[in-house]
Motif scaffolding. Structure first.
Motif, PDB file in Angstrom:
ATOM      1  N   GLU A  68       6.201  -0.115   7.975  1.00  0.00           N
ATOM      2  CA  GLU A  68       5.104  -0.392   7.129  1.00  0.00           C
ATOM      3  C   GLU A  68       5.953  -0.403   5.498  1.00  0.00           C
ATOM      4  O   GLU A  68       6.755   0.498   5.207  1.00  0.00           O
ATOM      5  CB  GLU A  68       4.333   0.419   6.986  1.00  0.00           C
ATOM      6  CG  GLU A  68       3.320   0.255   8.524  1.00  0.00           C
ATOM      7  CD  GLU A  68       1.985   0.974   8.523  1.00  0.00           C
ATOM      8  OE1 GLU A  68       2.132   2.179   7.580  1.00  0.00           O
ATOM      9  OE2 GLU A  68       1.546   0.895   9.468  1.00  0.00           O
ATOM     10  N   VAL A  69       5.486  -1.189   4.659  1.00  0.00           N
ATOM     11  CA  VAL A  69       5.770  -1.138   3.338  1.00  0.00           C
ATOM     12  C   VAL A  69       4.639  -1.230   2.503  1.00  0.00           C
ATOM     13  O   VAL A  69       3.636  -1.991   2.552  1.00  0.00           O
ATOM     14  CB  VAL A  69       6.644  -2.584   2.944  1.00  0.00           C
ATOM     15  CG1 VAL A  69       6.730  -2.321   1.430  1.00  0.00           C
ATOM     16  CG2 VAL A  69       7.804  -2.503   3.621  1.00  0.00           C
ATOM     17  N   THR A  70       4.582  -0.283   1.432  1.00  0.00           N
ATOM     18  CA  THR A  70       3.322  -0.134   0.406  1.00  0.00           C
ATOM     19  C   THR A  70       3.650  -1.023  -0.601  1.00  0.00           C
ATOM     20  O   THR A  70       4.793  -0.936  -1.385  1.00  0.00           O
ATOM     21  CB  THR A  70       3.060   1.128   0.098  1.00  0.00           C
ATOM     22  OG1 THR A  70       2.685   1.912   1.123  1.00  0.00           O
ATOM     23  CG2 THR A  70       1.966   1.361  -0.899  1.00  0.00           C
ATOM     24  N   VAL A  71       2.774  -1.950  -1.157  1.00  0.00           N
ATOM     25  CA  VAL A  71       3.081  -2.896  -2.241  1.00  0.00           C
ATOM     26  C   VAL A  71       1.984  -2.145  -3.316  1.00  0.00           C
ATOM     27  O   VAL A  71       0.945  -2.119  -3.152  1.00  0.00           O
ATOM     28  CB  VAL A  71       2.759  -4.393  -1.873  1.00  0.00           C
ATOM     29  CG1 VAL A  71       2.862  -5.283  -3.068  1.00  0.00           C
ATOM     30  CG2 VAL A  71       3.493  -4.752  -0.696  1.00  0.00           C
ATOM     31  N   ALA A  93      -0.111 -13.619  -0.124  1.00  0.00           N
ATOM     32  CA  ALA A  93       1.258 -14.052   0.330  1.00  0.00           C
ATOM     33  C   ALA A  93       1.829 -13.519   1.393  1.00  0.00           C
ATOM     34  O   ALA A  93       2.606 -14.094   2.009  1.00  0.00           O
ATOM     35  CB  ALA A  93       2.024 -14.031  -0.881  1.00  0.00           C
ATOM     36  N   LEU A  94       1.311 -12.270   1.541  1.00  0.00           N
ATOM     37  CA  LEU A  94       1.875 -11.539   2.762  1.00  0.00           C
ATOM     38  C   LEU A  94       1.134 -11.290   3.857  1.00  0.00           C
ATOM     39  O   LEU A  94       1.239 -10.621   5.060  1.00  0.00           O
ATOM     40  CB  LEU A  94       2.222 -10.083   2.424  1.00  0.00           C
ATOM     41  CG  LEU A  94       3.312 -10.246   1.104  1.00  0.00           C
ATOM     42  CD1 LEU A  94       3.396  -8.798   0.667  1.00  0.00           C
ATOM     43  CD2 LEU A  94       4.400 -10.585   1.755  1.00  0.00           C
ATOM     44  N   TYR A  95      -0.107 -12.079   3.888  1.00  0.00           N
ATOM     45  CA  TYR A  95      -1.073 -11.845   5.277  1.00  0.00           C
ATOM     46  C   TYR A  95      -0.651 -13.157   6.138  1.00  0.00           C
ATOM     47  O   TYR A  95      -0.812 -14.216   6.069  1.00  0.00           O
ATOM     48  CB  TYR A  95      -2.409 -11.998   4.677  1.00  0.00           C
ATOM     49  CG  TYR A  95      -3.351 -11.945   5.609  1.00  0.00           C
ATOM     50  CD1 TYR A  95      -3.726 -10.802   6.297  1.00  0.00           C
ATOM     51  CD2 TYR A  95      -3.871 -13.060   6.671  1.00  0.00           C
ATOM     52  CE1 TYR A  95      -4.499 -10.478   7.249  1.00  0.00           C
ATOM     53  CE2 TYR A  95      -4.608 -12.701   7.781  1.00  0.00           C
ATOM     54  CZ  TYR A  95      -5.121 -11.674   7.944  1.00  0.00           C
ATOM     55  OH  TYR A  95      -5.873 -11.457   9.241  1.00  0.00           O
ATOM     56  N   GLY A  96       0.087 -12.767   7.131  1.00  0.00           N
ATOM     57  CA  GLY A  96       0.420 -13.530   8.233  1.00  0.00           C
ATOM     58  C   GLY A  96       1.535 -14.454   7.852  1.00  0.00           C
ATOM     59  O   GLY A  96       1.801 -15.565   8.719  1.00  0.00           O
ATOM     60  N   VAL A  97       2.320 -14.125   7.073  1.00  0.00           N
ATOM     61  CA  VAL A  97       3.523 -15.127   6.646  1.00  0.00           C
ATOM     62  C   VAL A  97       4.230 -14.996   7.799  1.00  0.00           C
ATOM     63  O   VAL A  97       4.613 -14.066   8.692  1.00  0.00           O
ATOM     64  CB  VAL A  97       4.139 -14.697   5.474  1.00  0.00           C
ATOM     65  CG1 VAL A  97       4.790 -13.310   5.551  1.00  0.00           C
ATOM     66  CG2 VAL A  97       5.137 -15.774   4.923  1.00  0.00           C
ATOM     67  N   LYS A 106       2.271  -8.820   8.100  1.00  0.00           N
ATOM     68  CA  LYS A 106       0.734  -8.929   7.753  1.00  0.00           C
ATOM     69  C   LYS A 106       0.278  -7.724   6.942  1.00  0.00           C
ATOM     70  O   LYS A 106       0.450  -6.729   7.142  1.00  0.00           O
ATOM     71  CB  LYS A 106       0.281  -8.866   9.132  1.00  0.00           C
ATOM     72  CG  LYS A 106      -1.415  -9.172   9.406  1.00  0.00           C
ATOM     73  CD  LYS A 106      -1.904  -9.284  10.582  1.00  0.00           C
ATOM     74  CE  LYS A 106      -3.513  -9.747  10.441  1.00  0.00           C
ATOM     75  NZ  LYS A 106      -3.979  -9.829  11.898  1.00  0.00           N
ATOM     76  N   ALA A 107      -0.499  -8.350   5.813  1.00  0.00           N
ATOM     77  CA  ALA A 107      -1.018  -7.212   4.771  1.00  0.00           C
ATOM     78  C   ALA A 107      -2.164  -6.778   5.537  1.00  0.00           C
ATOM     79  O   ALA A 107      -2.754  -7.419   6.371  1.00  0.00           O
ATOM     80  CB  ALA A 107      -1.590  -8.199   3.633  1.00  0.00           C
ATOM     81  N   GLN A 108      -2.221  -5.426   5.309  1.00  0.00           N
ATOM     82  CA  GLN A 108      -3.191  -4.700   6.161  1.00  0.00           C
ATOM     83  C   GLN A 108      -4.456  -4.538   5.239  1.00  0.00           C
ATOM     84  O   GLN A 108      -4.486  -4.709   3.971  1.00  0.00           O
ATOM     85  CB  GLN A 108      -2.858  -3.385   6.653  1.00  0.00           C
ATOM     86  CG  GLN A 108      -1.506  -3.344   7.428  1.00  0.00           C
ATOM     87  CD  GLN A 108      -2.092  -4.075   8.800  1.00  0.00           C
ATOM     88  OE1 GLN A 108      -2.847  -3.463   9.570  1.00  0.00           O
ATOM     89  NE2 GLN A 108      -1.453  -5.078   9.062  1.00  0.00           N
ATOM     90  N   GLY A 109      -5.600  -4.051   5.956  1.00  0.00           N
ATOM     91  CA  GLY A 109      -7.008  -4.006   5.258  1.00  0.00           C
ATOM     92  C   GLY A 109      -7.915  -5.163   4.752  1.00  0.00           C
ATOM     93  O   GLY A 109      -7.368  -6.361   5.264  1.00  0.00           O
ATOM     94  N   THR A 128      -1.087  -2.210   2.176  1.00  0.00           N
ATOM     95  CA  THR A 128       0.407  -1.654   3.130  1.00  0.00           C
ATOM     96  C   THR A 128       0.476  -3.292   3.716  1.00  0.00           C
ATOM     97  O   THR A 128      -0.392  -3.759   4.113  1.00  0.00           O
ATOM     98  CB  THR A 128      -0.185  -0.592   4.018  1.00  0.00           C
ATOM     99  OG1 THR A 128      -0.209   0.425   3.218  1.00  0.00           O
ATOM    100  CG2 THR A 128       1.130  -0.603   5.001  1.00  0.00           C
ATOM    101  N   VAL A 129       1.776  -3.474   4.067  1.00  0.00           N
ATOM    102  CA  VAL A 129       2.285  -4.761   4.954  1.00  0.00           C
ATOM    103  C   VAL A 129       2.684  -4.078   6.105  1.00  0.00           C
ATOM    104  O   VAL A 129       3.742  -3.162   5.973  1.00  0.00           O
ATOM    105  CB  VAL A 129       3.262  -5.273   4.026  1.00  0.00           C
ATOM    106  CG1 VAL A 129       3.549  -6.625   4.856  1.00  0.00           C
ATOM    107  CG2 VAL A 129       2.669  -5.909   2.693  1.00  0.00           C
TER     108      VAL A 129
END
Length: 144
Positions: A68-71, A93-97, A106-109, A128-129
């Motif tokens: 996981e990566v926190t943006v 941009a990071l949701y399901g790319v 996948k961006a979470q939340g 979080t991604v």
């Protein structure tokens, strides 16, 4: 396939989406922590753990990784809405790319969370991604 530098990979995806630059002077996008001299408007990507790797296919030495990566998105104190929009753009941009290196990005939340202002009153958002990929893991021999 070696283990991935997930901070750099997420920052690269955001850069490709036009949300900052790691090579500008000063950068506006950071793969890892940003220095105190960083500009007011920035995005940073920090590894924040994840699940324990699992054996992927028995006997193949491949493992399934789910880091996981926190943006974090920061903007000026008088620009709450503009900072929120930048955070929403990054989340989207990071949701399901889809990328060839990852099984999942996948961006979470439900979207970015407001962290409140920093010590200088600059607005901050975070999300979080989750990523997933497989990699060859070669056991090392311990010689005593």
């Amino acid at each position: 396939m070696p283990l991935r530098d997930v901070e750099l990979d997420v920052a690269t995806l955001l850069e490709a989406a036009g949300l900052g630059s790691m090579s500008s002077n000063p950068p506006t996008l950071y793969a890892g922590p940003f220095p105190a001299s960083a500009p007011e408007i920035l995005i940073s990507c920090l590894s924040s753990g994840g699940e324990t790797p699992e054996d992927y296919l028995a006997g193949t030495s491949r493992a399934y990784f789910r880091p996981e990566v926190t943006v974090r998105v920061r903007g000026p104190r008088e620009k709450y809405r503009a900072t929120l929009q930048r955070a929403l753009d990054a989340w989207e941009a990071l949701y399901g790319v889809q990328t060839p290196e990852y099984v999942l990005v996948k961006a979470q939340g439900a979207g970015p969370a407001y962290l409140g202002p920093d010590e200088n009153g600059r607005h901050r958002f975070s999300f979080t991604v989750q990523l997933a990929y497989t990699a060859l893991v070669v056991p090392r021999m311990v010689v005593s």
